[in-house]
Design a protein around this motif. Structure first.
Motif, mmCIF file in Angstrom:
data_model
loop_
_atom_site.group_PDB
_atom_site.id
_atom_site.type_symbol
_atom_site.label_atom_id
_atom_site.label_comp_id
_atom_site.label_asym_id
_atom_site.label_seq_id
_atom_site.Cartn_x
_atom_site.Cartn_y
_atom_site.Cartn_z
ATOM 1 N N SER A 806 37.627 43.907 50.564
ATOM 2 C CA SER A 806 39.012 44.110 51.007
ATOM 3 C C SER A 806 39.611 45.334 50.317
ATOM 4 O O SER A 806 40.466 45.216 49.420
ATOM 5 C CB SER A 806 39.845 42.850 50.711
ATOM 6 N N GLY A 829 39.498 42.010 57.415
ATOM 7 C CA GLY A 829 38.933 41.859 56.083
ATOM 8 C C GLY A 829 38.938 43.164 55.309
ATOM 9 O O GLY A 829 39.172 43.201 54.099
ATOM 10 N N GLY A 832 42.224 43.674 53.781
ATOM 11 C CA GLY A 832 42.602 42.741 52.729
ATOM 12 C C GLY A 832 43.695 41.796 53.147
ATOM 13 O O GLY A 832 44.346 41.173 52.311
#
Length: 949
Positions: A806, A829, A832
């Motif tokens: 992330s 992802g 984050g």
């Protein structure tokens, strides 16, 4: 000066005694007694050194006494160095494999014991002889009636003002308007005849009177800018270097640095340049007219009518021989003007009442500047730091103003600033006299030289040196401070350079005229070094190509620093004799030479701390004897491109702090580097295969090198087959590292490598600011990357992986470069920000998610050569959520290169505050966002700079 040296020697004495006691040696005998007596003598003399140093300037007796003291101090320093080095050599020999194999013989240990006893006896005799000389010096001190003095404390440091060469701070200029108008009239005078030749106008005056400042005022005048479409500024300085000046002129005219080194070719290009409009050339600080005529002829060939050359010089003879059509003699400032300049600087930041309270003394101080603007500014800078009337009164009452040191009349004010420095800083400043005038010095290299000569105390000498440097900047002894960045191989170096004003240079040379010398050998004649050179401590030698090394330098037996600048290959044959004769050297600079091999005699330089061999492109071999230099602190091998190996015994250099190898071809690291626990700089560490494993360093040797600073490149990590070895390197505890480059290249095909386990074991320190990962071929990058909260720049290049951590959580990241083969998609992802799949999750996480910003400080984002990247996910807006405010809110630059399958950019990218968008070799994106399409007008037309090609 001498007091700092004495303090350093006292510290050495104490350390050696403690070392002997701790080892339980009972053979001190006369050594300990002589050292104790010598220490007490030093302490008695140290109390009067401040008074002695001041009085030496106008009392010959004191000057001679101080010279004797310094001579003894240097001899004592050599003896102590010899002692500690010999003990280290004995201990190393006793611990060597050969000694261990011979333990069965009683003869070898007896030899070592006998050698120790004899050596201590020899040292005791030398110390006793030095103490006798010290006794005589102490007795002489009684006749000088010295006053006891104590070192004053450090002063408050303010941020210095920094000016570039051709620009001027008009607010700090007083009383030059009339002079400026005179020069402007001469420059802007209309030419009546078209065939009138190129005119030279000169400004002549004493050093420090403001010639350069006047030229800067004229150069930056608006009318001058309108009349002269080409303006060229060249600082000529002490030598009229025709090639450098011609290159500077061509570079300004063409905007490109000329790749020529022949004067004829350079002058030809100048003469053929299509000027079109008239030009102004400023030649600042000309000391000699030698070499001027060819340059002038080349300029006259194409010079349009009305073109001018403005020259500044201290010497009227230069103006005459350069055939000046007008010479302006710049005089000192009137008192009112000098007082105005002084008060602007000295009273800066003070209240009205405080200024009125100090005005009377301030005018008296300004009067002592004798109309020199540089003196007024220098003294003003000093008084700006003085906060009380008593401090001002002490400066005003100083007897130093009565000295007539030189005809320029400037040195008294410089002496006041000089003595305002702590003794240790003064000594560092005096060392700068070894450099030529107008020389651009590197701060970090100067600090290493200060270290080599024992001017910096403590374990963190580099930090002490930086403090001393800033102190000298504050006191206006250093100027033209420039901070630049240069890339050599992996390493982006931040380089701070500076210069010393010519007048300050004259001043410091006057204080070191019997210690520091500069010798220029341009012809075949052999220079002779007289008796004064025989006592020289520092020598800067410039030797023309094809000339032999001057043997007479060998008479300077006490030489402690030597810099040799030459392209002559003859020096190679001279090196063995040089090393055998000049054994007291602390620093040796042989950079930018044509040395193919360093002879084994280098091992005789037992006092050496600093060895600079950089830019020796033909250097192939370093001898094993180099590893006998126990005291060596800095070894610079930068850009030694023919050097492939380090000596096997490098582990013996336990005092080494800086090993610089960037740009070299060293491909083998010897075992034993783990012992170099003092290392602050290690340019790179390479994992080799194919060598004898008992001789090759493995990655675990980095474990104890926790003092490393700056950048570290680890090459060929693909050769590591055991992740445990990487874990032993303990990178996470290298807390002072600023940058880390993990290169996973492999030398040849070997056993299968688990890249994922390996990179997990290479966890970087948490305070890292720059990280580069190259040639990585694992499935995913490690999660420890997300913990690098201070990371400002991240490069992932020439890698192959499918999953990213992330990265959006990197709160300080400002620049991101990605070149990842195998990556097919950027998803949430990567940002984050967890993906929300239901209303229930949204309600549960809504409060927390509203505070998350992905890539909060990212300004530059480059994506290149990701040929499998197809999709870049956007994010569905939640109620009341603005994508632009939480994802890349500061993004200004986006470059996408050679991503042929990428179909579209997410809205959060296109609504970021982009200033530059570059799309190249991305056919689908190019078609989507090309000018005239609906996507262009709706999505990217607001971006100022768009390049799609």
């Amino acid at each position: 000066m001498a007091d700092a040296l004495v303090s350093a020697i006292l510290q050495q004495l104490t350390e050696i005694i403690h070392r002997e006691v701790e080892q339980g040696v009972k053979l001190l005998g006369n050594v300990e007694r002589e050292v104790e007596q010598l220490t007490s003598l030093f302490e008695a003399i140290q109390a009067v050194l401040e008074d002695a140093e001041r009085r030496q300037l106008n009392e010959v007796t004191v000057k001679n006494w101080l010279a004797k003291l310094k001579g003894v101090a240097y001899d004592m320093d050599d003896i102590l160095d010899e002692w500690s080095t010999a003990i280290w050599q004995m201990e190393s020999t006793e611990k060597s494999p050969a000694a261990r194999r011979n333990k069965v013989s009683s003869f070898l240990p007896s030899c070592f014991h006998f050698n120790r006893v004899m050596f201590r006896y020899d040292i005791a005799l030398k110390i006793k002889e030095v103490r006798s000389r010290m006794d005589a010096i102490a007795q002489e001190a009684a006749f000088c009636n010295f006053r006891h003095s104590k070192e004053h404390g450090h002063k408050h440091i303010i941020e210095p003002e920094r000016l570039s060469t051709s620009f001027v701070d008009v607010s700090r200029v007083c009383g030059r308007e009339q002079d400026k108008q005179i020069i402007l009239r001469k420059l802007l005078h209309k030419v009546n005849q078209e065939n009138e030749g190129l005119q030279v106008i000169s400004v002549v005056g004493m050093g420090g009177v403001g010639k350069t400042t006047l030229a800067q005022l004229v150069y930056n005048d608006d009318e001058v800018k309108r009349q002269f479409k080409k303006r060229i500024w060249v600082c000529v300085s002490e030598f009229f270097d025709q090639i450098r000046i011609a290159k500077a002129i061509l570079e300004t005219l063409t905007g490109v640095s000329p790749n020529l080194n022949e004067l004829q070719s350079l002058l030809h290009d100048i003469s053929k340049f299509n000027w079109e409009m008239k030009f102004l050339l400023v030649l600042d600080d000309v000391w000699t007219q030698d070499g001027w005529e060819p340059l002038k002829l080349s300029l006259e060939c194409g010079a349009p009518a009305g073109s001018r050359i403005l020259v500044t010089s201290c010497k009227e003879t230069v103006a005459k021989k350069m055939e000046s059509t007008y010479t302006h003699h710049l005089r000192e400032l009137a008192f009112d003007e000098c007082w105005l300049l002084f008060s602007k600087v000295a009273f800066y930041g003070r209240g009205k009442d405080e200024c009125e309270n100090l005005t009377e003394m301030g005018k008296k101080l300004a009067n002592k500047c004798k109309g020199l603007p540089f003196a007024a500014k220098t003294l003003g800078d000093l008084m700006q730091l003085k906060r009380t009337r008593d401090e001002w009164r002490n400066v005003l009452a100083s007897e130093l103003w009565e000295l007539e040191e030189v005809e320029r009349g400037l040195f008294p004010s410089l002496l006041l600033c000089y003595y305002d420095l702590p003794a240790a800083v003064r000594r560092c400043f005096l060392y700068c006299s070894i450099f030529p005038k107008d020389f651009e010095m590197e701060k970090d290299e100067l600090i290493k030289l200060w270290m080599a000569h024992g001017y910096l105390g403590g374990t963190e000498m580099e930090l002490v040196g930086k403090g001393y440097f800033e102190n000298l900047v504050v006191h206006s002894f250093f100027q033209d401070i420039k901070e630049t960045e240069e890339m050599i191989d992996f390493e982006m170096r931040s380089v701070t350079t500076f210069k010393i004003h010519d007048i300050v240079h004259d001043f410091v040379q006057s204080l070191t005229k019997n210690e520091c010398f500069r010798l220029v050998v341009l012809g075949p004649e052999k220079p002779r070094i007289g008796s004064s050179y025989e006592k020289a401590l520092h020598l800067n030698l410039i030797l023309a190509e094809g000339l032999p090394f001057p043997m007479s330098i060998y008479k300077a037996k006490n030489l402690r620093s030597l810099s040799v600048k030459t392209r002559s290959t003859l020096i190679c044959a001279e090196l063995p004799d040089l090393f055998l004769h000049l054994t007291c050297l602390r620093s040796l600079d042989l950079s930018e030479s044509s040395i193919a091999e360093i002879p084994s005699e280098v091992g005789k330089l037992i006092h050496l701390r600093y060895l600079n061999l950089s830019q020796n492109v033909v250097l192939r071999v370093l001898p094993e004897k180099l590893c006998n230099l126990f005291n060596l602190q800095c070894l610079n091998l930068t850009a030694c491109r023919s050097l492939t190996k380090l000596p096997q015994g490098m582990g013996k250099l336990t005092n080494l702090r800086h090993l610089q190898m960037i740009g070299s071809c060293v491909s083998f690291m010897p075992i034993g580097l783990e012992r170099l626990t003092s290392l602050r700089t290690l340019s790179y560490f390479i994992i080799s295969i194919g060598e004898d494993e008992t001789k090759t360093a493995n990655l675990g040797e980095l474990k104890n090198l926790n003092q490393l600073q700056g950048n570290l490149l680890i090459k060929n990590l693909g050769n590591v087959v055991d992740a445990g070895e990487a874990l032993n390197a303990d990178l996470k505890n290298k807390k002072n590292l600023g940058g880390l480059f993990l290169d996973f290249s492999r030398e040849e095909i070997g056993p299968p490598l688990n890249y994922d386990d390996l990179i997990k074991a290479l966890q970087a320190p948490s305070d890292l600011e720059y990280l580069r990962i190259g040639a990585y071929k694992g499935m995913s990058l490690p999660n420890w990357m997300v913990s690098l909260s201070k990371l400002k720049e991240l490069e992932i290049v020439d890698c192959s992986c499918e999953f990213l951590p992330s990265l959006g959580r990197l709160s300080s990241l400002a620049k991101l470069t990605m070149e990842i083969r195998g990556m097919r998609r950027f998803d949430d992802g990567f940002l984050g920000i967890p993906k929300i799949t239901s209303n229930r999750e949204l309600k549960k996480d809504e409060g927390e998610m509203s505070s998350i910003t992905a890539f909060p400080k990212l300004k530059e984002f480059t994506i290149c050569y990701m040929k499998e990247l197809k999709k870049w996910d956007g994010r569905e807006r939640r109620i009341g959520e603005n994508d632009a405010s939480i994802i890349m809110p500061q993004l200004e630059y986006l470059c996408i290169l050679d991503c042929p399958l990428l179909k579209a950019l997410p809205d959060y990218i296109l609504t970021a505050p982009l200033k530059d968008l570059i799309i190249s070799k991305c056919p689908i994106l190019e078609k989507c966002y090309q000018k005239g399409t609906d996507q262009y007008s709706r999505k990217i037309s607001h971006i100022p700079n768009i390049n799609i090609y």
